[in-house]
Design an enzyme around this catalytic site. Structure first.
Site, short mmCIF file in Angstrom:
data_model
loop_
_atom_site.label_atom_id
_atom_site.label_comp_id
_atom_site.label_asym_id
_atom_site.label_seq_id
_atom_site.Cartn_x
_atom_site.Cartn_y
_atom_site.Cartn_z
N TRP A 130 0.87 -1.18 0.00
CA TRP A 130 0.00 0.00 0.00
C TRP A 130 0.91 1.23 0.00
CZ3 TRP A 130 -1.99 2.65 4.90
CH2 TRP A 130 -2.96 3.62 4.59
N ASP A 211 -0.84 -5.83 9.21
CA ASP A 211 -1.81 -4.79 8.89
C ASP A 211 -3.05 -5.46 8.30
OD1 ASP A 211 -3.24 -2.59 8.09
OD2 ASP A 211 -1.88 -2.02 6.46
N LYS A 246 -13.24 -0.47 5.97
CA LYS A 246 -13.82 -1.23 4.86
C LYS A 246 -14.90 -2.20 5.33
CE LYS A 246 -10.67 0.96 2.84
NZ LYS A 246 -9.36 0.83 2.33
#
Ligand SMILES: Cc1ncc(COP(=O)(O)O)c(C=O)c1O
Length: 397
Positions: A130, A211, A246
């Site tokens: 990311w 993560d 999310k």
């Protein structure tokens, strides 16, 4: 003073969003933005969250300060969601969690605590990752090292090269891993690969920093948690940064948590006191609203089951868009193999086309994709699939 500053270039993804908004073509498609969209291209508030919100409006009696750790009920429920309600570690006191402003805030607090504990530790980051990982974690002062993660040609995790590099990681360094739904590649570690990395962590003495921003969007809430649950059981120290952006659709409410697993419960208490003092020195306290909603949804059997059903719908829609795109392109169209899109998890995959092809998609067909060719599969829907497929086939010819 300010005359010394130079303007910072706009983040390429945000730049793409601006260009997309300014595009007047009705058939335009945004595959760049990193949020979930339903079949009508909306990012709705989940019904379970909306219901929790209306209950909270009636129940909430104060907006007084909540404290650096946030809501204790939320912290407990998040540990149970991440690790599973019956995980053996939950009763040992070795695991502690505090609320953080989104997954980003959680990553940063985790990084600051690691820097306080062992400033000489380096952080190993898989490539690609990311894009915000490096500025977010690097600005905590880490010396960042890289390990190869994805094989662009084979369109899968580069197991051999990854393991070869991880075998060199010194004791006390941190290895950043994506819990599931790898961003940007969609290529996740298999359970066997997770096991091998845990073996290596035990052997070498490195510490996983996991993560997890997409639990429930890949293969299911429990399946997506395999790696962190197994590591929590086998390893003395693990750090988990998690996000509710999310899986609860709470993006702007900045809801996340940072979870520390220490060798003893006494150490876990000390780590958490350090995490709270870190929070105090950056933002003082996390925002309350999103965490109160998550806590209510997870704690109420009816809301929880409604949320799980909604999340499952999200997960299945993404899977079906992966299948639809791959099938519409008849996979091997124009000599290109798109079957990785079917095999991968979560919202993202690399399309793997060239920069001129990407440019043509944007200028001629109004299809917006970031330069890495990462596409958000949730941006595909029954209305735009035809335009998307035809445009792709045209530029691939
Ligand atoms: C891999 C990864 N980690 C962390 C985050 C940050 O999430 P949040 O919006 O909760 O800060 C994201 C968001 O896109 C992500 O993709």
């Amino acid at each position: 003073m300010f005359e010394n500053l130079k303007p910072v270039a706009i983040d390429p993804i945000l730049g793409l969003m601006v260009a997309f908004k300014a595009d007047n073509r009705a058939e335009k498609i945004d595959l760049g933005v990193g949020v979930y969209q339903d079949d009508r291209g909306r990012t709705p508030v989940m019904a379970s969250v909306k219901e929790a919100e209306s209950r909270l409006m009636k129940l909430e009696t104060t907006k007084s300060y909540q404290g650096m750790a946030g809501d204790p009920d939320y912290n407990q429920r998040m540990m149970e969601l991440l690790l599973g309600k019956d995980h053996s570690i939950l009763s040992t006191g070795r695991v502690k969690s505090i609320q953080a402003p989104g997954g980003s805030g959680a990553l940063r607090v985790g990084a600051e605590v690691i820097r306080r504990a062992r400033p000489e530790s380096k952080l190993w980051v898989g490539i690609p990752t990311w894009p915000n990982h490096i500025p977010l974690l690097g600005s905590a002062g880490f010396d960042i090292k890289q390990y190869p993660y994805y094989d662009m040609d084979a369109r899968q995790v580069d197991t051999e090269k990854m393991m070869e590099t991880l075998r060199q990681v010194p004791v006390g360094d941190l290895v950043l891993l994506h819990g599931c739904c790898h961003n940007p590649t969609g290529a996740d570690l298999t359970n066997e690969q997770w096991d091998s990395i845990a073996d290596l962590a035990l052997e070498r003495g490195f510490i996983p920093f996991i993560d997890t921003a997409y639990q429930g969007l890949g293969n299911g809430l429990d399946q997506d948690a395999y790696g962190m649950r197994m590591m929590a059981e086998r390893l003395p120290e693990v750090i988990i940064a998690s996000s509710c952006s999310k899986n609860f659709g709470l993006y702007r409410e900045r809801t996340g948590s940072i979870t520390f697993i220490a060798e003893t419960s006494e150490q876990a208490d000390i780590v958490v006191s350090q995490a709270m003092s870190t929070a105090r020195s950056i933002y003082s306290m996390p925002p309350a609203h999103g965490a109160l909603l998550v806590s209510m949804v997870l704690g109420d059997p009816q809301l929880r089951s409604q949320w799980e059903t909604e999340l499952e719908e999200v997960r299945l829609r993404i899977k079906s868009m992966r299948n639809l795109l791959c099938d519409s392109l008849e996979n091997n169209a124009a000599g290109m193999d798109f079957s990785h899109i079917k095999r991968q998890n979560g919202m993202f995959s690399f399309l793997g086309i060239t920069t001129p092809q990407l440019e043509r998609l944007r200028t001629e067909f109004g299809i917006y994709i970031v330069s890495s060719t990462r596409i958000n599969l949730a941006g595909v829907n029954s209305n735009n699939i035809k335009h998307l497929t035809q445009s792709l086939l045209t530029v691939l010819e």
